[in-house]
Scaffold this motif. Structure first.
Motif, PDB file in Angstrom:
ATOM      1  N   ALA A   1     -13.563  20.639 -19.862  1.00 46.59           N
ATOM      2  CA  ALA A   1     -13.805  20.185 -18.489  1.00 46.59           C
ATOM      3  C   ALA A   1     -14.988  21.007 -17.971  1.00 46.59           C
ATOM      4  CB  ALA A   1     -12.567  20.426 -17.635  1.00 46.59           C
ATOM      5  N   VAL A   2     -16.113  20.353 -17.713  1.00 47.35           N
ATOM      6  CA  VAL A   2     -17.352  21.105 -17.511  1.00 47.35           C
ATOM      7  C   VAL A   2     -18.064  20.769 -16.192  1.00 47.35           C
ATOM      8  CG1 VAL A   2     -17.598  21.366 -19.990  1.00 47.35           C
ATOM      9  CG2 VAL A   2     -18.799  19.497 -18.846  1.00 47.35           C
ATOM     10  N   ARG A   3     -19.224  21.399 -15.998  1.00 43.91           N
ATOM     11  CA  ARG A   3     -19.966  21.269 -14.745  1.00 43.91           C
ATOM     12  C   ARG A   3     -21.308  20.574 -14.974  1.00 43.91           C
ATOM     13  NH1 ARG A   3     -21.389  26.842 -13.206  1.00 43.91           N
ATOM     14  NH2 ARG A   3     -21.846  26.754 -15.410  1.00 43.91           N
ATOM     15  N   VAL A   4     -21.910  20.144 -13.878  1.00 48.18           N
ATOM     16  CA  VAL A   4     -23.229  19.517 -13.917  1.00 48.18           C
ATOM     17  C   VAL A   4     -24.222  20.426 -14.652  1.00 48.18           C
ATOM     18  CG1 VAL A   4     -25.171  18.945 -12.413  1.00 48.18           C
ATOM     19  CG2 VAL A   4     -22.890  18.081 -11.866  1.00 48.18           C
ATOM     20  N   GLU A   5     -24.117  21.741 -14.425  1.00 50.45           N
ATOM     21  CA  GLU A   5     -25.039  22.688 -15.080  1.00 50.45           C
ATOM     22  C   GLU A   5     -24.954  22.560 -16.599  1.00 50.45           C
ATOM     23  OE1 GLU A   5     -23.256  23.417 -12.528  1.00 50.45           O
ATOM     24  OE2 GLU A   5     -24.472  24.550 -11.097  1.00 50.45           O
ATOM     25  N   ASP A   6     -23.745  22.325 -17.115  1.00 47.69           N
ATOM     26  CA  ASP A   6     -23.597  22.259 -18.568  1.00 47.69           C
ATOM     27  C   ASP A   6     -24.421  21.099 -19.144  1.00 47.69           C
ATOM     28  OD1 ASP A   6     -21.769  24.462 -18.853  1.00 47.69           O
ATOM     29  OD2 ASP A   6     -20.303  23.210 -17.834  1.00 47.69           O
ATOM     30  N   PHE A   7     -24.435  20.014 -18.400  1.00 50.07           N
ATOM     31  CA  PHE A   7     -25.199  18.839 -18.825  1.00 50.07           C
ATOM     32  C   PHE A   7     -26.706  19.125 -18.739  1.00 50.07           C
ATOM     33  CE2 PHE A   7     -27.138  14.664 -17.692  1.00 50.07           C
ATOM     34  CZ  PHE A   7     -26.795  13.962 -18.841  1.00 50.07           C
ATOM     35  N   VAL A   8     -27.154  19.607 -17.576  1.00 49.15           N
ATOM     36  CA  VAL A   8     -28.593  19.795 -17.366  1.00 49.15           C
ATOM     37  C   VAL A   8     -29.122  20.922 -18.261  1.00 49.15           C
ATOM     38  CG1 VAL A   8     -30.383  20.313 -15.655  1.00 49.15           C
ATOM     39  CG2 VAL A   8     -28.451  18.850 -15.031  1.00 49.15           C
TER      40      VAL A   8
ATOM     41  N   PHE B   1     -35.493  20.965 -10.862  1.00 54.03           N
ATOM     42  CA  PHE B   1     -34.869  19.643 -10.968  1.00 54.03           C
ATOM     43  C   PHE B   1     -33.426  19.664 -10.462  1.00 54.03           C
ATOM     44  CE2 PHE B   1     -32.757  16.121 -13.051  1.00 54.03           C
ATOM     45  CZ  PHE B   1     -33.652  15.091 -12.809  1.00 54.03           C
ATOM     46  N   MET B   2     -32.724  20.792 -10.664  1.00 55.87           N
ATOM     47  CA  MET B   2     -31.317  20.904 -10.235  1.00 55.87           C
ATOM     48  C   MET B   2     -31.148  20.660  -8.727  1.00 55.87           C
ATOM     49  SD  MET B   2     -28.869  21.312 -12.392  1.00 55.87           S
ATOM     50  CE  MET B   2     -27.551  21.960 -11.376  1.00 55.87           C
ATOM     51  N   ARG B   3     -32.243  20.816  -7.957  1.00 50.77           N
ATOM     52  CA  ARG B   3     -32.122  20.585  -6.508  1.00 50.77           C
ATOM     53  C   ARG B   3     -31.712  19.155  -6.180  1.00 50.77           C
ATOM     54  NH1 ARG B   3     -37.745  23.470  -4.836  1.00 50.77           N
ATOM     55  NH2 ARG B   3     -37.086  25.598  -5.239  1.00 50.77           N
TER      56      ARG B   3
ATOM     57  N   ILE C   1     -30.671  10.194 -11.111  1.00 51.42           N
ATOM     58  CA  ILE C   1     -31.036  11.547 -11.552  1.00 51.42           C
ATOM     59  C   ILE C   1     -31.033  11.607 -13.083  1.00 51.42           C
ATOM     60  CG2 ILE C   1     -30.354  13.979 -11.523  1.00 51.42           C
ATOM     61  CD1 ILE C   1     -29.248  13.564  -8.708  1.00 51.42           C
ATOM     62  N   VAL C   2     -30.002  11.009 -13.688  1.00 51.98           N
ATOM     63  CA  VAL C   2     -29.949  11.008 -15.161  1.00 51.98           C
ATOM     64  C   VAL C   2     -31.126  10.194 -15.723  1.00 51.98           C
ATOM     65  CG1 VAL C   2     -28.558  10.400 -17.175  1.00 51.98           C
ATOM     66  CG2 VAL C   2     -27.438  11.303 -15.121  1.00 51.98           C
ATOM     67  N   ARG C   3     -31.458   9.104 -15.044  1.00 49.33           N
ATOM     68  CA  ARG C   3     -32.593   8.283 -15.485  1.00 49.33           C
ATOM     69  C   ARG C   3     -33.894   9.103 -15.447  1.00 49.33           C
ATOM     70  NH1 ARG C   3     -33.596   2.776 -15.662  1.00 49.33           N
ATOM     71  NH2 ARG C   3     -31.411   2.523 -15.066  1.00 49.33           N
ATOM     72  N   MET C   4     -34.086   9.865 -14.357  1.00 51.15           N
ATOM     73  CA  MET C   4     -35.296  10.700 -14.266  1.00 51.15           C
ATOM     74  C   MET C   4     -35.323  11.700 -15.420  1.00 51.15           C
ATOM     75  SD  MET C   4     -36.028  11.518 -10.258  1.00 51.15           S
ATOM     76  CE  MET C   4     -34.413  12.019  -9.754  1.00 51.15           C
ATOM     77  N   LEU C   5     -34.141  12.299 -15.684  1.00 48.64           N
ATOM     78  CA  LEU C   5     -34.063  13.262 -16.799  1.00 48.64           C
ATOM     79  C   LEU C   5     -34.455  12.602 -18.107  1.00 48.64           C
ATOM     80  CD1 LEU C   5     -30.793  15.414 -16.704  1.00 48.64           C
ATOM     81  CD2 LEU C   5     -33.141  16.196 -17.019  1.00 48.64           C
ATOM     82  N   SER C   6     -33.937  11.394 -18.339  1.00 46.31           N
ATOM     83  CA  SER C   6     -34.219  10.733 -19.618  1.00 46.31           C
ATOM     84  C   SER C   6     -35.710  10.423 -19.737  1.00 46.31           C
ATOM     85  CB  SER C   6     -33.352   9.485 -19.811  1.00 46.31           C
ATOM     86  OG  SER C   6     -33.947   8.385 -19.195  1.00 46.31           O
TER      87      SER C   6
ATOM     88  N   LYS D   1     -34.936  21.636   3.715  1.00 49.03           N
ATOM     89  CA  LYS D   1     -34.942  21.166   2.318  1.00 49.03           C
ATOM     90  C   LYS D   1     -36.141  21.756   1.587  1.00 49.03           C
ATOM     91  CE  LYS D   1     -31.750  18.299   3.727  1.00 49.03           C
ATOM     92  NZ  LYS D   1     -30.796  17.333   3.337  1.00 49.03           N
ATOM     93  N   GLN D   2     -35.921  21.950   0.307  1.00 51.17           N
ATOM     94  CA  GLN D   2     -36.983  22.460  -0.565  1.00 51.17           C
ATOM     95  C   GLN D   2     -37.662  21.279  -1.264  1.00 51.17           C
ATOM     96  OE1 GLN D   2     -37.231  25.986  -1.220  1.00 51.17           O
ATOM     97  NE2 GLN D   2     -35.898  26.002   0.564  1.00 51.17           N
ATOM     98  N   PRO D   3     -38.919  21.465  -1.683  1.00 52.40           N
ATOM     99  CA  PRO D   3     -39.567  20.383  -2.442  1.00 52.40           C
ATOM    100  C   PRO D   3     -38.827  20.123  -3.756  1.00 52.40           C
ATOM    101  CG  PRO D   3     -41.168  22.042  -1.768  1.00 52.40           C
ATOM    102  CD  PRO D   3     -39.811  22.598  -1.444  1.00 52.40           C
ATOM    103  N   LEU D   4     -38.785  18.852  -4.136  1.00 50.75           N
ATOM    104  CA  LEU D   4     -38.106  18.453  -5.381  1.00 50.75           C
ATOM    105  C   LEU D   4     -39.141  18.206  -6.474  1.00 50.75           C
ATOM    106  CD1 LEU D   4     -35.754  15.931  -3.621  1.00 50.75           C
ATOM    107  CD2 LEU D   4     -34.949  17.958  -4.819  1.00 50.75           C
ATOM    108  N   HIS D   5     -38.653  18.138  -7.696  1.00 51.87           N
ATOM    109  CA  HIS D   5     -39.512  17.717  -8.802  1.00 51.87           C
ATOM    110  C   HIS D   5     -39.390  16.193  -8.890  1.00 51.87           C
ATOM    111  CE1 HIS D   5     -40.372  17.924 -13.429  1.00 51.87           C
ATOM    112  NE2 HIS D   5     -41.177  17.096 -12.784  1.00 51.87           N
ATOM    113  N   VAL D   6     -40.456  15.500  -8.450  1.00 48.06           N
ATOM    114  CA  VAL D   6     -40.407  14.030  -8.362  1.00 48.06           C
ATOM    115  C   VAL D   6     -41.362  13.401  -9.388  1.00 48.06           C
ATOM    116  CG1 VAL D   6     -40.628  12.037  -6.827  1.00 48.06           C
ATOM    117  CG2 VAL D   6     -40.055  14.265  -5.858  1.00 48.06           C
TER     118      VAL D   6
END
Ligand code: HT7
Ligand code: ZN
Length: 873
Positions: A415-422, A436-438, A387-392, A478-483
């Protein structure tokens, strides 16, 4: 056991500003005194109770501001100490006794051989003292360790040593201070008779950092590689991420009994000895690379995990996914980048996909768990990294780096959450990452189904891609993802096609953003015969189906611009051929290998290449696990038989070619774990495996000569495996005996000896497992031994583990029942092959469920309970 839900998260009512610990070490009765400087959070109610975690503690004293509490002033319930009335700010003192020797779970403080050591992630600290054992409580720690001067001359903890001295009765102490606030899971203590190798590193701002690797004396000669890897990792993190180390001292300790690979405790990383000790005589190339990756991974956690940590354990992938992505990038900057990608993808597509399709499937950010230790999985680590690779890739390297700089700066010490990163990544890039968060929320591997249509008149190539994520336990819809789908088109003449969409040129390589359930792209100006190359570099963690013909796959294998997809095309070509042979096996017919695969291999073997490491990977047939992943119904015997027959027929047809590759890749220079040498050894040993499969005595003699030359463990182990897995007991048995005698003193080499024997395809493998469980070098209490003997058999010897008499399942269930008492974390990991029965034949399904029921009847740990319940649901 009760599940814990992410939606139930509440911030802590009290913070701990300072934690002072004193350990008076004793193997059976270690006394731990804690002084916690506690302050109520301004947002908490004045009446809020103080709740601390504790497990297996004998409590001797509890006091507030020096005043011992009466029994009526506190409660101990279900591993919690609850004090209803406390002041706004106070010092809580506790004194407990713990027993490190009987701690076979290897969580908290335990004894490993001659040393004391700790493992606190995720919830081990509660086995040491009463504490808010949650990652969002961060304190500055001062730790005094008292031990016996003779037996524990070395006393280590996090940070810097600030005081040391002698005490009566042959005791001594060292006090350590760690200035960086940290959660309890990053606490560490090591004590014992250890030796040290020292080096130093000058950081980018010119600070001198002392580097120390602590090991038992006999292992001093195995530390060079880890030290060199550490320095490379420190340099890389400065250059690639601008991250500088922040203490004056960085220590690594090697420990024999350890549940995982290593642990990133602040300033004091503790390593499984198998993940740090190496030299050419005892260690294979693959392990050299693994060690380099793990040393880097733990070091990188200093920022992605320690300085910026997780708010709660549901956010585990925040630190693990990002750190795996960082260690993968580091390793591919040093070694063959395409091979690193191939290895990582092979792991994803076999084991992670299987996890995603099985009863323990979970999202990268789970929303509930019974036992968090069960969630240190390939999904959290490897899919989290994808997921991080896709983001990069979505953001581009430069913007991603700006995002990571801002993330570290903004959340340092928090101490943080995934949302903070994305959200930080969204902020720097201006991208909308809502869809993308899906990826973090939906379990299961998305299935992409692609098709194409060519309009010869208009010279248009239309590509249609549909996506669908299958239901997983507890997640039906499931919902469609951003691929992101990286792709290109290869023309009939082998040249890349210019990609023109809506009149706009995208060069010869582009990324299609699939966001809907189905989307279409029209490429203009394309000549007939173009072959699509899809999902280049495995640009998203998905399964992809496209009706490539064999000729089209051969075309991609030869011409694709993308090295990864050349490998993938070869794998797909081989898979088609093997599946055809499986069908023949099921009909009891002769299994003839498709001539096109022989021709493809012949091409690969003859064609000059400048990337021998990739060539070696292309020559390896898909693994049994990967073949099984493609089947609706898994036929264990057909997969094994067909794959074996394919290897033999390739060997028969291409013996001279494999022979010349073998000879051309012999080395004369001294062993070094360099990428060039590793590529040669890899290619040479793949060639040797085909030669031996041909069954000629001449080839077995070549293997024996390589074994006897005894040049380095990579070549020795490759040759030993071929001899031990051959039907020629007169060659295999003496080699196994000699190897066992020679290395009896080295447990890490003996692990290789165990694994080599129990992965034999011959029918006696299971009996060998039972026999070797009584070998003096084996101990069920040591996780490395269990992984080498039981894990290798159940995970890498499918044909024997799945024996139709059910003996393989019975053996694993027996082991799990014993481990459930001794080490629940390892028990829950070992049981996994028994839970993967859903696509097997009915007979095997019944046998496996029967063994799971037998396990369920035991008094189960939370760890095993959670897995068994899911498997039988
Ligand atoms: N963060 C470390 C996790 C770990 C661990 C977890 C459960 C039980 C034992 C353990 N030892 C280490 C390892 C890492 O990802 O770096
Ligand atoms: Zn990690």
């Amino acid at each position: 056991p009760q599940a814990i839900y992410l939606s139930d998260y509440r911030p802590p009512a009290y913070r701990i500003d300072k934690t002072e610990l004193t350990f008076d070490l004793d193997p059976q009765a270690t006394r731990v005194r804690a002084r916690l400087h506690v302050t109520r959070h301004p947002e908490s109610k004045a009446q809020a109770a103080l709740t601390l975690h504790g497990h297996g503690l004998t409590t001797e004293r509890i006091a507030i501001d020096g005043q011992a509490l009466l029994e009526s002033e506190y409660r101990i319930e279900a591993d919690q100490l609850i004090i209803d009335r406390v002041p706004e700010t106070f010092v809580l003192e506790t004194e407990v006794i713990i027993d490190p020797t009987s701690n076979t779970a290897l969580e908290g403080l335990y004894v490993s051989g001659p040393m004391f050591c700790t493992q606190c992630e995720p919830e081990g600290f509660r086995r040491i003292t009463w504490y808010p054992d949650r990652p969002d409580v961060m304190a500055v720690f001062t730790t005094t360790v008292i031990g016996d001067r003779q037996r524990q001359p070395v006393l280590l903890s996090n940070g810097n040593p600030i005081e040391r001295g002698e005490l009566p009765d042959g005791r001594h102490f060292v006090t350590w201070e760690d200035p960086h606030p940290k959660p309890a899971y990053l606490f560490a203590l090591v004590a014992g008779s250890l030796e040290c190798v020292r080096d130093s590193f000058t950081t980018m701002s010119g600070r001198e950092v002392a580097l120390e690797i602590w090991v038992e004396a006999q292992n001093l000669e195995k530390t060079d590689w880890a030290m060199a890897s550490l320095k490379r990792a420190m340099t890389w993190d400065e250059e690639a991420y601008g991250r500088e180390y922040d203490l004056d001292l960085f220590m690594i300790v090697a420990v024999d009994d350890f549940n995982m690979g290593a642990m990133e405790n602040k300033g004091l990383n503790i390593f499984n000895s198998a993940a740090v000790l190496a030299n050419p005589q005892t260690t294979t190339d693959a392990t050299f690379q693994r060690i380099e990756g793990i040393v880097a991974h733990e070091y990188f956690h200093n920022w992605s995990g320690n300085r910026v940590t997780c708010r709660d354990w549901f956010q585990l992938a925040l630190k693990e996914g990002f750190t795996v992505f960082r260690d993968q990038s580091f390793s591919s900057s040093i070694n063959s980048a395409p091979v690193k990608r191939i290895e990582d993808v092979a792991l994803m597509r076999t084991l992670q996909f299987a996890e995603d399709a099985g009863p323990t499937a979970h999202p990268v950010r789970p929303d509930h768990f019974i036992e968090i230790s069960n969630f240190y999985t390939l999904t959290i680590y490897e899919k989290g990294a994808e997921i991080v690779r896709m983001l990069s890739h979505l953001l581009g390297e430069e913007t991603f780096r700006r995002g990571s700089d801002l993330y570290f700066e903004r959340f340092d010490g928090q101490a943080v959450r995934v949302e903070d990163f994305v959200e930080t990544m969204a902020e720097v890039s201006g991208e909308d990452l809502t869809q993308f968060m899906r990826w973090y929320a939906q379990a299961g591997t998305p299935q992409l189904t692609a098709r194409s249509d060519y309009d010869a008149e208009k010279r248009r190539f239309t590509l249609t891609i549909a996506q669908q994520t299958p239901p997983t336990p507890g997640q039906e819809d499931k919902q469609p993802l951003h691929v992101p789908v990286r792709m290109g088109l290869m023309a009939a003449d082998g040249q890349p096609v210019e990609l023109i969409i809506n009149g706009e040129s995208h060069g010869t390589d582009t990324v299609l953003h699939l966001r809907e359930a189905e989307q279409q792209w029209v490429f203009e100006n394309v000549d007939e015969g173009a072959v699509p190359s899809l999902l280049r570099g495995f640009s998203a963690p998905v399964r992809l189906e496209y009706p490539w013909s064999r000729d089209e796959l051969s075309h991609l294998m030869r011409f694709d611009e993308d090295g990864f997809n050349r490998w993938d095309a070869t794998q797909r070509l081989a898979l088609i051929a093997i599946e055809e042979m499986m069908a023949a096996h099921q009909r009891n017919e002769l299994m003839a290998l498709d001539a096109r695969l022989i021709e493809a291999f012949s091409y690969l073997l003859r064609e000059p290449t400048d990337d021998r490491a990739v060539l070696a990977e292309m020559l390896r047939l898909p693994s049994e696990a990967w073949i099984a992943e493609q089947q609706r119904r898994v036929d264990i015997d057909a997969i094994h038989g067909a794959r074996r027959a394919a290897i033999e027929q390739l060997a028969d047809n291409l013996f001279p070619e494999f022979e010349s590759v073998y000879h051309a890749n012999q080395q004369s220079e001294a062993y070094a774990p360099t990428p060039e040498q590793m590529a040669s050894r890899s290619l040479k040993n793949v060639a040797l495996s085909y030669l031996v499969a041909n069954g000629e005595v001449e080839a077995l003699n070549m293997a024996r000569a390589q074994y006897e030359a005894d040049d380095n463990m990579t070549d020795v182990r490759a040759a030993l495996t071929l001899l031990a897995h051959s039907d020629r007991a007169d060659l295999g048995d003496p080699a196994i005996r000699a190897f066992g005698e020679r290395w009896a003193h080295d447990s890490l080499v003996m692990d290789q000896w165990f694994a080599t024997q129990v992965t034999r395809p011959q029918a006696d493998a299971l009996e060998r497992v039972r026999f070797l469980m009584d070998h003096p070098a084996f101990s069920i209490k040591n996780p490395n031994r269990v992984r080498a003997l039981i894990g290798a058999f159940t995970q890498q010897n499918r044909v024997n583990f799945h024996r139709l008499d059910g003996e393989g399942y019975r053996l694993l269930a027996d082991v799990v029942i014993e481990l459930n008492r001794l080490n629940p974390e390892i028990a829950a990991r070992m049981i996994v092959p028994l839970t993967r029965y859903h696509r097997l034949d009915e007979k095997r399904q019944a046998l496996m469920r029967g063994e799971l029921e037998r396990i369920r009847a035991e008094n189960l740990s939370r760890n095993v309970f959670e897995v068994v319940e899911k498997a039988l649901a």
